[in-house]
Design a protein around this motif. Structure first.
Motif, PDB file in Angstrom:
ATOM      1  N   SER A   1       0.789  -1.260  -0.087  1.00  0.00           N
ATOM      2  CA  SER A   1      -0.040   0.059  -0.093  1.00  0.00           C
ATOM      3  C   SER A   1       1.133   1.271  -0.024  1.00  0.00           C
ATOM      4  CB  SER A   1      -0.894  -0.084   1.071  1.00  0.00           C
ATOM      5  OG  SER A   1      -0.131   0.120   2.610  1.00  0.00           O
ATOM      6  N   ALA A   2       0.328   2.389  -0.341  1.00  0.00           N
ATOM      7  CA  ALA A   2       0.966   3.433  -0.241  1.00  0.00           C
ATOM      8  C   ALA A   2       0.293   4.582   0.189  1.00  0.00           C
ATOM      9  CB  ALA A   2       1.517   3.973  -1.809  1.00  0.00           C
ATOM     10  N   SER A   3       0.892   5.676   0.839  1.00  0.00           N
ATOM     11  CA  SER A   3       0.253   6.944   1.393  1.00  0.00           C
ATOM     12  C   SER A   3       1.084   8.040   1.000  1.00  0.00           C
ATOM     13  CB  SER A   3       0.198   6.777   2.878  1.00  0.00           C
ATOM     14  OG  SER A   3       1.329   6.948   3.565  1.00  0.00           O
ATOM     15  N   ARG A   4       0.484   9.237   1.020  1.00  0.00           N
ATOM     16  CA  ARG A   4       1.007  10.487   0.914  1.00  0.00           C
ATOM     17  C   ARG A   4       0.427  11.386   1.982  1.00  0.00           C
ATOM     18  NH1 ARG A   4       1.779  13.608  -4.879  1.00  0.00           N
ATOM     19  NH2 ARG A   4       2.929  15.367  -4.125  1.00  0.00           N
ATOM     20  N   PRO A   5       1.123  11.303   3.173  1.00  0.00           N
ATOM     21  CA  PRO A   5       0.700  12.042   4.306  1.00  0.00           C
ATOM     22  C   PRO A   5       0.909  13.619   4.125  1.00  0.00           C
ATOM     23  CG  PRO A   5       2.500  10.880   4.742  1.00  0.00           C
ATOM     24  CD  PRO A   5       2.205  10.498   3.564  1.00  0.00           C
ATOM     25  N   GLN A   6       1.988  14.026   3.425  1.00  0.00           N
ATOM     26  CA  GLN A   6       2.610  15.070   3.284  1.00  0.00           C
ATOM     27  C   GLN A   6       2.741  15.546   1.698  1.00  0.00           C
ATOM     28  OE1 GLN A   6       5.567  16.956   5.794  1.00  0.00           O
ATOM     29  NE2 GLN A   6       5.122  15.274   7.345  1.00  0.00           N
ATOM     30  N   ASP A   7       2.815  16.728   1.180  1.00  0.00           N
ATOM     31  CA  ASP A   7       2.997  17.208  -0.158  1.00  0.00           C
ATOM     32  C   ASP A   7       4.216  16.501  -0.806  1.00  0.00           C
ATOM     33  OD1 ASP A   7       4.027  19.935  -2.293  1.00  0.00           O
ATOM     34  OD2 ASP A   7       2.774  18.394  -2.659  1.00  0.00           O
ATOM     35  N   ARG A   8       5.477  16.492  -0.081  1.00  0.00           N
ATOM     36  CA  ARG A   8       6.526  16.367  -0.471  1.00  0.00           C
ATOM     37  C   ARG A   8       6.974  14.520   0.060  1.00  0.00           C
ATOM     38  NH1 ARG A   8       9.316  21.846  -0.094  1.00  0.00           N
ATOM     39  NH2 ARG A   8       7.648  22.204   1.328  1.00  0.00           N
ATOM     40  N   GLN A   9       5.979  14.056   0.589  1.00  0.00           N
ATOM     41  CA  GLN A   9       6.337  12.608   1.293  1.00  0.00           C
ATOM     42  C   GLN A   9       5.516  11.603   0.737  1.00  0.00           C
ATOM     43  OE1 GLN A   9       5.280  12.289   5.357  1.00  0.00           O
ATOM     44  NE2 GLN A   9       7.260  10.951   5.822  1.00  0.00           N
ATOM     45  N   PHE A  10       6.144  10.471   0.495  1.00  0.00           N
ATOM     46  CA  PHE A  10       5.431   9.298  -0.200  1.00  0.00           C
ATOM     47  C   PHE A  10       5.942   8.098   0.540  1.00  0.00           C
ATOM     48  CE2 PHE A  10       2.323   7.676  -3.010  1.00  0.00           C
ATOM     49  CZ  PHE A  10       2.805   7.257  -4.331  1.00  0.00           C
ATOM     50  N   ILE A  11       4.900   7.522   0.982  1.00  0.00           N
ATOM     51  CA  ILE A  11       5.361   6.143   1.902  1.00  0.00           C
ATOM     52  C   ILE A  11       4.743   4.943   1.137  1.00  0.00           C
ATOM     53  CG2 ILE A  11       5.181   4.809   3.831  1.00  0.00           C
ATOM     54  CD1 ILE A  11       5.049   7.867   5.310  1.00  0.00           C
ATOM     55  N   LEU A  12       5.757   3.770   1.126  1.00  0.00           N
ATOM     56  CA  LEU A  12       5.370   2.599   0.660  1.00  0.00           C
ATOM     57  C   LEU A  12       5.266   1.496   1.681  1.00  0.00           C
ATOM     58  CD1 LEU A  12       4.635   0.646  -1.941  1.00  0.00           C
ATOM     59  CD2 LEU A  12       6.852   0.090  -1.965  1.00  0.00           C
ATOM     60  N   SER A  13       4.234   0.840   1.996  1.00  0.00           N
ATOM     61  CA  SER A  13       4.131  -0.033   3.241  1.00  0.00           C
ATOM     62  C   SER A  13       3.741  -1.371   2.831  1.00  0.00           C
ATOM     63  CB  SER A  13       2.969   0.739   4.180  1.00  0.00           C
ATOM     64  OG  SER A  13       3.494   1.886   4.648  1.00  0.00           O
TER      65      SER A  13
END
Lengths: 113, 114
Positions: free
Chosen positions: B65-77
């Motif tokens: 799964s992925a998330s983008r909690p902030q404009d310049r942050q992208f997280i893969l989980s």
């Protein structure tokens, strides 16, 4: 969706010779075609790109040609050098829809001394 | 100047363990962000992309799964890693509003699942 085919999968040339890698795409809406070079263990690096309103683009020893009618584009490397040895990927995308790139399967280029 | 960071650079995880990979960009606002996976000796597979905060599009159904909690942050989980999740994970970006679609890659995270 878009499908990009790339040939050959491996290419071996002598230093100083030319190398040509060919790609075809399926979606006529694609309008942007980049080429990436990836050295072993490293990230892909954008080396040249072409847009659908242009038929050819050159940058020193590298050139890319595009035939929109036939839906194919090619990378040409002249006067190859050992440092050109790497995996090369073509890709295609269209403006909009997230600007997603669809990649070819890659060509392992080996420049032999 | 615009730069992209990924961490960690390398990771060894046991099967069934969770995963969190982070990508951050500097020097721009509202970029398009992308997660790719590259299996050993293979091509680049697009996993997720995001055109804005909280906006995630999935390209391949899987246990990631992925998330983008902030404009310049992208997280893969992942909640539970599989052996097949091993590979080179690359984050990429396009400068928002830039008409040329040029996509640049981060340095990558090499994940080995044992």
């Amino acid at each position: 969706g878009e499908n990009v085919e790339q040939h050959p999968s491996t290419l071996s040339v002598q230093e100083g010779d030319s190398a040509v890698i060919k790609c075809t795409y399926s979606d006529s809406a694609s309008n942007y075609f980049p080429w990436y070079k990836q050295e072993l263990g490293k990230r892909p690096q954008l080396i040249i790109d072409i847009r659908s309103n242009v038929g050819e683009k050159k940058d020193q020893r590298i050139a890319v040609t595009l035939n929109k009618t036939a839906k194919h584009f090619s990378l040409h490397i002249t006067e190859t050098q050992p440092e050109d040895s790497a995996v090369y990927f073509c890709a295609a995308s269209f403006t909009g829809g997230g600007n997603k790139l669809t990649f070819g399967t890659g060509t392992q280029l080996k420049v032999e001394l | 100047s615009q730069t992209i960071h990924q961490w960690p650079a390398t990771l060894v995880q046991p099967v069934g363990s969770p995963l969190s990979l982070e990508c951050t960009v500097e020097g721009t606002s509202n970029p398009n962000l992308y997660w790719y996976r590259q299996a050993a000796g293979r091509g680049l597979q697009l996993l997720f992309y995001s055109v804005g905060i909280g906006q995630i599009s999935s390209e391949v159904p899987q246990n990631l799964s992925a998330s983008r909690p902030q404009d310049r942050q992208f997280i893969l989980s992942s909640k539970k890693l599989l052996l097949s999740d091993s590979g080179f994970y690359l984050c990429a970006w396009i400068i928002a509003g830039y008409s040329y679609n040029e996509q640049f890659f981060g340095p990558g995270t090499r994940l080995t699942v044992l």
